[in-house]
Design a protein around this motif. Structure first.
Motif, PDB file in Angstrom:
ATOM      1  N   ASN A  98      24.231  -0.348 -21.465  1.00  0.00           N
ATOM      2  CA  ASN A  98      25.545   0.159 -21.856  1.00  0.00           C
ATOM      3  C   ASN A  98      25.706   0.098 -23.370  1.00  0.00           C
ATOM      4  O   ASN A  98      24.861  -0.498 -24.071  1.00  0.00           O
ATOM      5  N   ASN A  99      26.759   0.752 -23.836  1.00  0.00           N
ATOM      6  CA  ASN A  99      27.120   0.755 -25.262  1.00  0.00           C
ATOM      7  C   ASN A  99      25.984   1.238 -26.162  1.00  0.00           C
ATOM      8  O   ASN A  99      25.733   0.690 -27.230  1.00  0.00           O
ATOM      9  N   LEU A 100      25.284   2.286 -25.720  1.00  0.00           N
ATOM     10  CA  LEU A 100      24.173   2.816 -26.507  1.00  0.00           C
ATOM     11  C   LEU A 100      24.689   3.837 -27.518  1.00  0.00           C
ATOM     12  O   LEU A 100      25.293   4.847 -27.151  1.00  0.00           O
TER      13      LEU A 100
ATOM     14  N   ASN B  98      24.137   3.506 -18.294  1.00  0.00           N
ATOM     15  CA  ASN B  98      23.571   3.884 -17.000  1.00  0.00           C
ATOM     16  C   ASN B  98      23.867   2.743 -16.029  1.00  0.00           C
ATOM     17  O   ASN B  98      23.343   1.636 -16.217  1.00  0.00           O
ATOM     18  N   PRO B  99      24.770   2.974 -15.016  1.00  0.00           N
ATOM     19  CA  PRO B  99      25.425   4.228 -14.636  1.00  0.00           C
ATOM     20  C   PRO B  99      26.282   4.793 -15.772  1.00  0.00           C
ATOM     21  O   PRO B  99      26.802   4.039 -16.586  1.00  0.00           O
ATOM     22  N   ASP B 100      26.432   6.159 -15.767  1.00  0.00           N
ATOM     23  CA  ASP B 100      27.183   6.809 -16.842  1.00  0.00           C
ATOM     24  C   ASP B 100      28.681   6.732 -16.604  1.00  0.00           C
ATOM     25  O   ASP B 100      29.148   6.061 -15.673  1.00  0.00           O
ATOM     26  N   ALA B 101      29.447   7.434 -17.447  1.00  0.00           N
ATOM     27  CA  ALA B 101      30.911   7.378 -17.361  1.00  0.00           C
ATOM     28  C   ALA B 101      31.430   7.889 -16.028  1.00  0.00           C
ATOM     29  O   ALA B 101      32.537   7.534 -15.611  1.00  0.00           O
ATOM     30  N   ASN B 102      30.656   8.734 -15.362  1.00  0.00           N
ATOM     31  CA  ASN B 102      31.043   9.252 -14.044  1.00  0.00           C
ATOM     32  C   ASN B 102      30.485   8.399 -12.906  1.00  0.00           C
ATOM     33  O   ASN B 102      30.492   8.827 -11.753  1.00  0.00           O
ATOM     34  N   GLU B 103      29.981   7.203 -13.273  1.00  0.00           N
ATOM     35  CA  GLU B 103      29.427   6.244 -12.313  1.00  0.00           C
ATOM     36  C   GLU B 103      28.211   6.804 -11.560  1.00  0.00           C
ATOM     37  O   GLU B 103      27.954   6.436 -10.415  1.00  0.00           O
ATOM     38  N   ILE B 104      27.512   7.714 -12.210  1.00  0.00           N
ATOM     39  CA  ILE B 104      26.267   8.254 -11.650  1.00  0.00           C
ATOM     40  C   ILE B 104      25.101   7.452 -12.233  1.00  0.00           C
ATOM     41  O   ILE B 104      24.975   7.313 -13.453  1.00  0.00           O
TER      42      ILE B 104
ATOM     43  N   ASP C 230      21.184  15.610 -10.650  1.00  0.00           N
ATOM     44  CA  ASP C 230      21.604  14.318 -11.211  1.00  0.00           C
ATOM     45  C   ASP C 230      20.543  13.700 -12.084  1.00  0.00           C
ATOM     46  O   ASP C 230      20.839  13.017 -13.062  1.00  0.00           O
ATOM     47  N   ASP C 231      19.286  13.913 -11.737  1.00  0.00           N
ATOM     48  CA  ASP C 231      18.203  13.283 -12.495  1.00  0.00           C
ATOM     49  C   ASP C 231      18.061  13.895 -13.861  1.00  0.00           C
ATOM     50  O   ASP C 231      17.434  13.322 -14.749  1.00  0.00           O
TER      51      ASP C 231
END
Length: 601
Positions: A477-479, A512-518, A598-599
């Motif tokens: 996170n926070n990249l 990762n997971p991204d902002a959309n929780e994917i 998604d990938d």
């Protein structure tokens, strides 16, 4: 005194006089006999190749002592040339000089009675030994005529020879290799050699517990340095110890390194070729089969230990690189191609730091990546096909601190019998701050990680000569990244703030997971560039996984490169920040690509 005791005393006195007389006689008259016999034995046993000379021989039959002074064993070059013509010449010749040769406590009675020679000790004072090696093709071919053993050379004189101890102090040893009229050599000084229980008889040659008829050879070589024939590298160590009874070999402060500084190395090479430095405080082989090593050039040992060392690899991209096809040249494939057999049960690695340095031609800086305090083991390290038929995999289980920060654990499996170089590698990296990688990113790519928390990396991969495939997972996170301007001399380096902002907002996933929780999983199917080495291919495969998990699809990566250039042009041509941003965003969001799964996001 009774008459009987008188007679006993008289008989004893006569015996003592007789023995004393015999010893005196032999002491005076056996000296020339012994001199003749010694020279005859040396000449005859070597087929005339060697001559023995000395200045003085001191013989004491009563004590069983012999001392020879200023001794020299001289090879006859004319005889050697004749032996070459007759294809009977040995590959090795010796020229030996001794200040003194001292033989102690031999029994003349055993020699006379049963032709058995027993000697308690032999001491060689200040030996100078010159070994000349000259390979002959006829010695490499199988001969129908069996070679004469040492026992067969002496059996007409002695039925057995047994020496309890032999010691050589302060030895000067010179090795010369002769090839096509040229000579290269190595010189060792102040060597100590101890030999225990030498036995030459009809059975000793078949005794598996003996090496060269001995029960033990102990060798100690102090500080040594040698310039290799390539002109660029040297070998050195502080101490070498060998013991054939314990089957151990120990090197301390071993180093293989360039003779010159890094800048001079690449300037003289005038090529971007890897410069290598290897240093180990301890390099130890246990249960090494010296007989196989010396007689058949086979390296067979139960274990090898590499302790407290560094492996430094450097490249300089300011110099030209001459590409070569690296297919079929992976580490396990190279091991299988060696001319000599290697069989090591386990290689132990303890506290070894591996560092890769690269100098960028574009940015004029050197970047590096390190794996600190590496430890672990390699097993079944062999090119012996008879062993590999039972278990064809060489394995490595290693851990290290990547950039001296995150804990890396990796396992490798190498199929040694695979025709296409099949191998596996899987592992993990623990939590660390991503900014540690700026040590290699800033100098080589002119990019820095402004922030980033790496929580965990895992990978499970397979590979061959032509591609690598598998799964890659990267939790973070926070990249945030900064694209940097080229640094002006004497000024601090600045970032491309607008481009960096847009890249962070639009191109990459900051978590990762991204902002959309994917959650993004890297599905790697990397085609190898034939000019890339095994390790570069491994890194490129994992980099592909990093890009996928960060949301950088190949299309986005290509657009990032192209639109960054456009954005720079826009900065120069426009005074409006709004116009600059709009133009950049329009370039990113051109809808020419197919929808992504998604990938690929």
């Amino acid at each position: 005194m009774k008459p009987i005791w008188k007679w006993i005393l008289i008989i004893l006195a006569l015996l003592l006089l007789t023995v004393g007389g015999v010893l005196w006689y032999y002491g005076r008259n056996w000296k020339p006999i012994l001199e003749t016999k010694l020279k005859e034995v040396v000449h005859k046993s070597s087929n005339g190749l060697y001559t023995l000379t000395y200045d003085d021989l001191d013989l004491n039959i009563g004590l069983g002592n012999v001392t020879l002074r200023q001794v020299e064993l001289i090879p006859d070059s004319a005889i050697y040339q004749q032996m070459i013509t007759n294809q009977s010449a040995p590959d090795n010749r010796f020229h030996i000089k001794l200040k003194a040769l001292k033989i102690r406590r031999f029994s003349l009675w055993d020699v006379l009675r049963s032709r058995q020679l027993y000697i308690k000790s032999i001491f060689l004072e200040e030996p100078e030994i010159h070994l000349m090696s000259e390979q002959h093709a006829f010695n490499d071919t199988l001969s129908t005529e069996p070679k004469k053993t040492l026992y067969e050379s002496i059996e007409n004189i002695f039925t057995s020879v047994n020496v309890r101890d032999v010691q050589l102090d302060n030895v000067k040893f010179t090795y010369s290799k002769l090839n096509a009229g040229k000579s290269t050599g190595v010189e060792l000084n102040k060597v100590t050699v101890k030999i225990h229980d030498v036995l030459v008889d009809k059975t000793s040659i078949g005794d598996s517990s003996r090496l060269f008829y001995t029960k033990m050879i102990d060798v100690h070589v102090p500080g040594f340095e040698y310039d290799l024939s390539d002109g660029f590298y040297k070998l050195k160590f502080d101490d070498l110890s060998i013991n054939t009874k314990d089957q151990n070999l120990l090197l301390t402060k071993f180093a293989y390194e360039p003779k010159m500084a890094k800048s001079a190395f690449f300037k003289q090479k005038n090529r971007n070729i890897t410069m290598t430095i290897l240093k180990f405080d301890t390099l130890r082989l246990e249960h090494l089969d010296f007989k196989q090593l010396l007689e058949d050039r086979k390296t067979i040992a139960s274990s090898v230990e590499l302790k407290n060392g560094i492996v430094d690899l450097s490249n300089d991209k300011r110099y030209p690189k001459y590409p070569k096809n690296k297919i079929g040249r992976s580490p396990h494939q190279q091991l299988m191609k060696l001319n000599s057999l290697i069989r090591l049960d386990t290689v132990f690695v303890d506290n070894v730091t591996i560092t890769y340095h690269e100098f960028s031609a574009k940015y004029g800086k050197e970047g590096s990546i390190s794996f600190n305090n590496a430890k672990g083991n390699l097993t079944n390290v062999t090119n012996d096909t008879s062993v590999l038929k039972k278990d064809k995999f060489m394995r490595a289980d290693l851990s290290a601190k990547i950039m001296n920060s995150g804990s890396l654990h990796a396992k490798f499996g190498f199929d040694m019998l695979s025709k296409n170089g099949y191998h596996t590698y899987k592992g993990s990296v623990g939590a660390m701050n991503a900014t540690a990688f700026n040590r290699i990113l800033k100098p080589l790519l002119n990019v820095e990680l402004a922030s980033g928390n790496m929580k965990k990396v895992t990978f499970d991969m397979e590979g061959t000569d032509h591609r690598n495939w598998g799964d890659f997972r990267f939790d973070y996170n926070n990249l945030k990244i900064n694209l940097l301007n080229e640094q002006e001399k004497g000024k601090a380096q600045t970032s491309k703030k607008i481009i960096s902002f847009l890249v962070n907002q639009i191109i990459i996933n900051d978590s990762n997971p991204d902002a959309n929780e994917i959650y993004h999983v890297g599905k790697i199917n990397y085609k190898r560039d034939p000019e890339h080495t095994f390790f570069k291919t491994l890194w490129q495969s994992l980099l592909d996984g990093i890009k996928q998990t960060a949301g950088i699809s190949p299309e986005r990566e290509a657009r990032l490169t192209g639109t960054a250039a456009k954005a720079q042009e826009a900065v120069k041509e426009s005074n409006s920040a709004v116009n600059k941003t709009k133009g950049f965003i329009r370039g990113i969001f051109k809808k020419k690509d197919k929808p992504k799964n998604d990938d690929e996001k």
